[in-house]
Design an enzyme around this catalytic site. Structure first.
Site: not given
Length: 300
Positions: A19, A38, A73-74, A100, A171, A175
């Site tokens: 995505l 990324d 590394d976000i 994302n 997860y 989310k």
């Protein structure tokens, strides 16, 4: 390249594949200058490489756009700050943040390991918070300096976070947290010219190749509803100055858009005194019968 994002500067996290890759390409097609972030890990989080991000950068440049790669590394707070700083230093500003990046550690709850839980919450939930925190500080400063932003944040939630998903406790929790974070950020950042929304996409990516492979398979002919590129035009509009909504979650599957309505107050029973334990059951059962039925949990 020109379009609805002409002259705007965007960060897209996890943009080397899936995505995020499609988002970065679409934003560039619409005229944005893109920082392609990324970490370049495998699906299970091993290793890192700037290669996937650089491949997307090369595609954007080959089409006449402007882009730079970033391997941060976000979920590392300092590295997320450096990511925001890179956008400003390279392109002079930041207008768009697309959060994302993510990965999965699917387990039934009774088999889940603490390390798996921590990893998923870190990458998804902290990985949204950290870039958003640094971008928010930048936009607040811009507003205080008299340069009111027209900034946009697009977070990535999931149907798993909105309705739940069997075998994906961590997860789904992350989310769901992202959806709530979106509501709060929209209210807090509106004064600085920032609109914050989230998407809940259904698409074929590395994360869906396992348990959802059959549902995500490409059709032999006709419209491929699970192509991740279907989602990106929606992201592009949410990133544009024309976006007039904030604090909302849009579910996207193929050509279908659904505005999620989330938690709402339902039936009520109220006393002018404290409830007795023995009388609670009848009240709750009555309210449940009157209220809307919850959406089914995925995999139930």
């Amino acid at each position: 390249m020109s379009g609805i994002l002409e002259g705007r500067v965007a960060i897209v996290t996890g943009a080397g594949r899936g995505l995020g890759r499609e988002h970065a390409l679409e934003l560039a097609r619409q005229g944005a200058k893109v920082v392609v972030n990324d970490l370049g890990t495998t699906l299970d989080g091993a290793g890192n490489s700037v290669g996937p991000a650089q491949e997307v950068v090369d595609l954007i440049r080959a089409a006449g756009g402007e882009a730079v790669a970033n391997g941060a590394d976000i979920a590392d707070f300092a590295q997320a700050g450096e990511l925001v700083a890179q956008a400003v230093s390279e392109f002079g500003r930041l207008d768009i943040l697309v959060n994302n990046a993510g990965f999965v550690r699917d387990r039934m709850l009774v088999n889940a390991e603490e390390s798996e839980w921590d990893a998923v919450i870190r990458v998804h939930l902290k990985g949204h918070f950290a870039p958003l925190r640094h971008a928010s500080a930048y936009w607040r400063n811009e507003a205080k300096e008299g340069r009111m932003p027209v900034a946009r944040v697009i977070n990535t939630s999931s149907g798993a976070g909105l309705q739940g998903s069997v075998g994906q406790a961590a997860y789904a929790a992350a989310k769901g947290g992202i959806a709530s974070l979106t509501l709060v950020a929209a209210q807090e950042l509106g004064r600085y010219g920032v609109a914050v929304n989230a998407i809940a996409p259904s698409a074929r990516t590395r994360m869906t190749e396992g348990p959802f492979a059959d549902a995500m398979a490409a059709p032999e002919e006709g419209f491929d509803r699970m192509n991740p590129a279907n989602v990106s035009p929606i992201v592009a509009w949410l990133a544009s100055p024309d976006c007039s909504v904030t604090g909302r979650v849009l579910e996207i599957e193929g050509g279908r858009l659904c505005l999620e309505e989330g938690w709402n107050h339902g039936p009520v029973r109220e006393l002018d005194r404290r409830w007795e334990a023995a009388e609670v059951g009848d009240a709750v059962r009555e309210m449940e019968a009157e209220g809307a039925r919850p959406e089914p949990v995925y995999g139930a």
